[in-house]
Design a protein around this motif. Structure first.
Motif, PDB file in Angstrom:
ATOM      1  N   ILE A 242     -36.768  71.991 176.041  1.00  0.00           N
ATOM      2  CA  ILE A 242     -37.615  73.138 175.719  1.00  0.00           C
ATOM      3  C   ILE A 242     -36.703  74.348 175.552  1.00  0.00           C
ATOM      4  N   LEU A 243     -36.836  75.044 174.424  1.00  0.00           N
ATOM      5  CA  LEU A 243     -36.029  76.226 174.136  1.00  0.00           C
ATOM      6  C   LEU A 243     -36.909  77.448 173.932  1.00  0.00           C
ATOM      7  N   LYS A 244     -36.384  78.575 174.355  1.00  0.00           N
ATOM      8  CA  LYS A 244     -37.010  79.889 174.198  1.00  0.00           C
ATOM      9  C   LYS A 244     -38.436  79.908 174.749  1.00  0.00           C
ATOM     10  N   SER A 245     -38.526  79.610 176.031  1.00  0.00           N
ATOM     11  CA  SER A 245     -39.806  79.674 176.732  1.00  0.00           C
ATOM     12  C   SER A 245     -39.893  81.010 177.456  1.00  0.00           C
ATOM     13  N   PRO A 246     -41.047  81.677 177.430  1.00  0.00           N
ATOM     14  CA  PRO A 246     -41.112  83.046 177.959  1.00  0.00           C
ATOM     15  C   PRO A 246     -41.033  83.168 179.473  1.00  0.00           C
ATOM     16  N   GLY A 247     -41.376  82.110 180.221  1.00  0.00           N
ATOM     17  CA  GLY A 247     -41.391  82.268 181.677  1.00  0.00           C
ATOM     18  C   GLY A 247     -41.163  80.970 182.421  1.00  0.00           C
ATOM     19  N   ARG A 248     -41.551  80.977 183.700  1.00  0.00           N
ATOM     20  CA  ARG A 248     -41.281  79.834 184.573  1.00  0.00           C
ATOM     21  C   ARG A 248     -42.198  78.652 184.284  1.00  0.00           C
ATOM     22  N   GLU A 249     -43.178  78.848 183.365  1.00  0.00           N
ATOM     23  CA  GLU A 249     -44.033  77.724 182.990  1.00  0.00           C
ATOM     24  C   GLU A 249     -43.237  76.624 182.289  1.00  0.00           C
ATOM     25  N   ILE A 250     -41.982  76.894 182.009  1.00  0.00           N
ATOM     26  CA  ILE A 250     -41.134  75.902 181.359  1.00  0.00           C
ATOM     27  C   ILE A 250     -41.057  74.613 182.174  1.00  0.00           C
ATOM     28  N   TYR A 251     -41.130  74.717 183.503  1.00  0.00           N
ATOM     29  CA  TYR A 251     -41.029  73.526 184.346  1.00  0.00           C
ATOM     30  C   TYR A 251     -42.305  72.695 184.288  1.00  0.00           C
ATOM     31  N   THR A 252     -43.474  73.340 184.341  1.00  0.00           N
ATOM     32  CA  THR A 252     -44.730  72.589 184.239  1.00  0.00           C
ATOM     33  C   THR A 252     -44.907  72.034 182.825  1.00  0.00           C
ATOM     34  N   ASP A 253     -44.443  72.775 181.818  1.00  0.00           N
ATOM     35  CA  ASP A 253     -44.487  72.251 180.448  1.00  0.00           C
ATOM     36  C   ASP A 253     -43.639  70.992 180.309  1.00  0.00           C
ATOM     37  N   MET A 254     -42.480  71.006 180.943  1.00  0.00           N
ATOM     38  CA  MET A 254     -41.623  69.824 180.895  1.00  0.00           C
ATOM     39  C   MET A 254     -42.290  68.641 181.589  1.00  0.00           C
ATOM     40  N   GLN A 255     -42.923  68.895 182.728  1.00  0.00           N
ATOM     41  CA  GLN A 255     -43.618  67.815 183.428  1.00  0.00           C
ATOM     42  C   GLN A 255     -44.771  67.270 182.594  1.00  0.00           C
ATOM     43  N   ASP A 256     -45.457  68.141 181.868  1.00  0.00           N
ATOM     44  CA  ASP A 256     -46.537  67.695 180.984  1.00  0.00           C
ATOM     45  C   ASP A 256     -45.992  66.811 179.860  1.00  0.00           C
ATOM     46  N   MET A 257     -44.838  67.184 179.318  1.00  0.00           N
ATOM     47  CA  MET A 257     -44.223  66.351 178.285  1.00  0.00           C
ATOM     48  C   MET A 257     -43.859  64.979 178.839  1.00  0.00           C
ATOM     49  N   PHE A 258     -43.291  64.954 180.039  1.00  0.00           N
ATOM     50  CA  PHE A 258     -42.929  63.688 180.655  1.00  0.00           C
ATOM     51  C   PHE A 258     -44.168  62.817 180.886  1.00  0.00           C
ATOM     52  N   GLU A 259     -45.235  63.426 181.387  1.00  0.00           N
ATOM     53  CA  GLU A 259     -46.471  62.686 181.636  1.00  0.00           C
ATOM     54  C   GLU A 259     -47.016  62.086 180.346  1.00  0.00           C
ATOM     55  N   TYR A 260     -46.956  62.862 179.284  1.00  0.00           N
ATOM     56  CA  TYR A 260     -47.403  62.397 177.977  1.00  0.00           C
ATOM     57  C   TYR A 260     -46.564  61.193 177.520  1.00  0.00           C
ATOM     58  N   GLY A 261     -45.271  61.276 177.677  1.00  0.00           N
ATOM     59  CA  GLY A 261     -44.393  60.193 177.242  1.00  0.00           C
ATOM     60  C   GLY A 261     -44.628  58.907 177.999  1.00  0.00           C
ATOM     61  N   PHE A 262     -44.875  59.003 179.301  1.00  0.00           N
ATOM     62  CA  PHE A 262     -45.070  57.799 180.103  1.00  0.00           C
ATOM     63  C   PHE A 262     -46.459  57.191 179.936  1.00  0.00           C
ATOM     64  N   THR A 263     -47.467  58.024 179.732  1.00  0.00           N
ATOM     65  CA  THR A 263     -48.833  57.495 179.656  1.00  0.00           C
ATOM     66  C   THR A 263     -49.269  57.116 178.249  1.00  0.00           C
ATOM     67  N   GLN A 264     -48.635  57.683 177.238  1.00  0.00           N
ATOM     68  CA  GLN A 264     -49.083  57.453 175.865  1.00  0.00           C
ATOM     69  C   GLN A 264     -48.178  56.512 175.066  1.00  0.00           C
ATOM     70  N   TYR A 265     -47.081  56.095 175.667  1.00  0.00           N
ATOM     71  CA  TYR A 265     -46.153  55.207 174.976  1.00  0.00           C
ATOM     72  C   TYR A 265     -45.769  54.046 175.881  1.00  0.00           C
ATOM     73  N   LYS A 266     -45.485  52.918 175.236  1.00  0.00           N
ATOM     74  CA  LYS A 266     -45.037  51.735 175.954  1.00  0.00           C
ATOM     75  C   LYS A 266     -43.719  51.263 175.347  1.00  0.00           C
ATOM     76  N   GLN A 267     -42.814  50.849 176.208  1.00  0.00           N
ATOM     77  CA  GLN A 267     -41.509  50.378 175.745  1.00  0.00           C
ATOM     78  C   GLN A 267     -41.409  48.873 175.926  1.00  0.00           C
ATOM     79  N   THR A 268     -40.936  48.180 174.889  1.00  0.00           N
ATOM     80  CA  THR A 268     -40.726  46.733 174.962  1.00  0.00           C
ATOM     81  C   THR A 268     -39.339  46.399 174.415  1.00  0.00           C
ATOM     82  N   ILE A 269     -38.910  45.181 174.690  1.00  0.00           N
ATOM     83  CA  ILE A 269     -37.621  44.719 174.183  1.00  0.00           C
ATOM     84  C   ILE A 269     -37.843  44.055 172.827  1.00  0.00           C
ATOM     85  N   LEU A 270     -37.195  44.589 171.822  1.00  0.00           N
ATOM     86  CA  LEU A 270     -37.285  44.032 170.476  1.00  0.00           C
ATOM     87  C   LEU A 270     -36.328  42.848 170.311  1.00  0.00           C
ATOM     88  N   LYS A 271     -35.109  43.014 170.783  1.00  0.00           N
ATOM     89  CA  LYS A 271     -34.092  41.961 170.735  1.00  0.00           C
ATOM     90  C   LYS A 271     -33.403  41.902 172.097  1.00  0.00           C
TER      91      LYS A 271
END
Length: 406
Positions: A242-271
């Motif tokens: 996250i770049l050029k964030s106005p305040g300390r909400e940068i940490y909760t925004d990052m946690q929201d991004m992480f939550e989105y990545g873990f709950t909305q995507y699944k990783q599998t082995i292709l090869k």
């Protein structure tokens, strides 16, 4: 050679979650193992990186320096146009181990440590900055341009959320770098009293969430709040920017991004590890080229898996006559719609020895034998002929004497 591969399964049902609401002007979320993008906001907008610049400075120090070598601070420490802001107050002539300077750089975010490291690695600041920009290009961060090793505000010192995610991913794959940025605090050795010795990691998420394992914060008035963070959970690792964030909400925004990545995507082995990706001819024999680690694919829930392209690039330029098992003979590039996600080495699955060189004796051996025979027989023949002639001559003389006496 290019091969397209797709995971045949659909991902599981998704929990209804809105896209992350990020206050920063630029943001990016990447899956470390697959290299795929999970979320982005203004990914290619040029923005000031502030002290997240030190990710590149630290990476170059680890790649090119000796951690146990002593670094002597120069008189540049007195230049307040290059050294200001957060410092550990290095004085000209002070000696610190490179490994301690890296704690000051990556935990405490000391700008004087960044300059000291740059002069040690690059001999001078301009040369080190050139090294930073060259390494960025090698990583694929084509929209990044560094002007200094610390991230202090300077015209033309810019990156993008996308580029910074690529740099952070490469840096974190270096185990020494990863160890530094996951460290919460570390004491360093100083030669004088009343100087900072306890380096404390400024990444607040590292202290709040046990799954967070790095990487770097940054702030200047121009760049505002910047954060690059890594999280590992259930065998998956994500890196967010996250770049050029106005305040300390940068940490909760990052946690929201992480939550989105873990709950909305699944990783599998292709090869899986050991998969045959291609073949090469060695001494006129086919050799399987295999991967020594898996190729992963990340799929959004309720969507079909993306098609990934595998491009094989040989590392040899002439015909192969022998190889050792595990020898790297090519690289495989993993691409998604032309975007490079990963590069893995392709190794030989077995050993093949070079053909045995046989001495060609048939072409000259008869000549040698002939010469030897002639060397023996010819003198005997000549001697025998002379001996016969002598005997005949002797017999004629004897005959003439007998006839004369009669």
């Amino acid at each position: 050679m290019m091969v397209s591969v797709t995971s045949t399964a659909f991902a599981e049902d998704a929990t209804l979650v809105k896209l992350p609401q990020v206050h920063g002007e630029g943001a990016y979320l990447i899956d470390v193992k697959s290299g795929q993008t999970l979320f982005m906001k203004n990914p290619d907008k040029p923005l000031a990186p502030a002290s997240t610049t030190k990710i590149m400075t630290g990476l170059l120090a680890i790649e090119r320096g000796n951690l146990n070598e002593t670094v002597t601070a120069s008189t540049t420490m007195l230049n307040n146009k290059l050294v200001y802001g957060t410092q550990i107050y290095l004085a000209p002539g002070e000696k610190l181990l490179l490994k301690d300077l890296l704690y000051a750089l990556l935990l405490n975010s000391a700008n004087d440590a960044a300059v000291d490291i740059a002069e040690y690695i690059g001999s001078d600041l301009p040369n080190f900055v050139d090294m930073m920009n060259q390494r960025a290009l090698e990583i694929g961060a084509t929209e990044t341009h560094f002007q200094n090793p610390s991230g202090l505000t300077e015209s033309g010192h810019v990156t993008t959320a996308h580029d910074l995610a690529l740099i952070a991913r490469v840096a974190y794959q270096n185990p020494v770098f990863a160890q530094y940025v996951r460290t919460k605090s570390q004491a360093i050795s100083r030669s004088k009293a009343d100087l900072p010795i306890q380096m404390v990691n400024e990444n607040k998420l590292l202290w709040r969430d046990s799954a967070v394992d790095g990487i770097k914060t940054g702030y200047t008035a121009a760049a505002q709040n910047c954060l690059v963070a890594s999280v590992t959970k259930d065998g998956r690792q994500l890196i967010g920017v996250i770049l050029k964030s106005p305040g300390r909400e940068i940490y909760t925004d990052m946690q929201d991004m992480f939550e989105y990545g873990f709950t909305q995507y699944k990783q599998t082995i292709l090869k899986p590890t050991g998969s045959v990706i291609s073949t090469a001819m060695v001494n006129n024999e086919p050799m399987n080229l295999i991967i020594d680690r898996p190729i992963y694919i990340t799929t959004k829930l309720n969507e079909q898996s993306p098609t990934l392209d595998l491009r094989v690039i040989p590392t040899y330029t002439s015909a192969l006559t022998s190889v050792e098992e595990g020898q790297v003979l090519a690289n495989v590039e993993v691409l998604n719609k032309g975007t490079l996600l990963n590069t893995l080495p392709l190794k030989s699955s077995r050993s093949i020895s070079a053909p045995t060189k046989q001495v060609k004796t048939h072409s000259y051996l008869p000549w040698v034998i002939g010469i030897i025979i002639m060397g023996i027989i010819l003198p005997l023949f000549i001697w025998n002929k002379r001996y016969s002639d002598f005997q005949r001559c002797k017999q004629r003389r004897f005959t003439r004497r007998r006839e004369s006496s009669n």
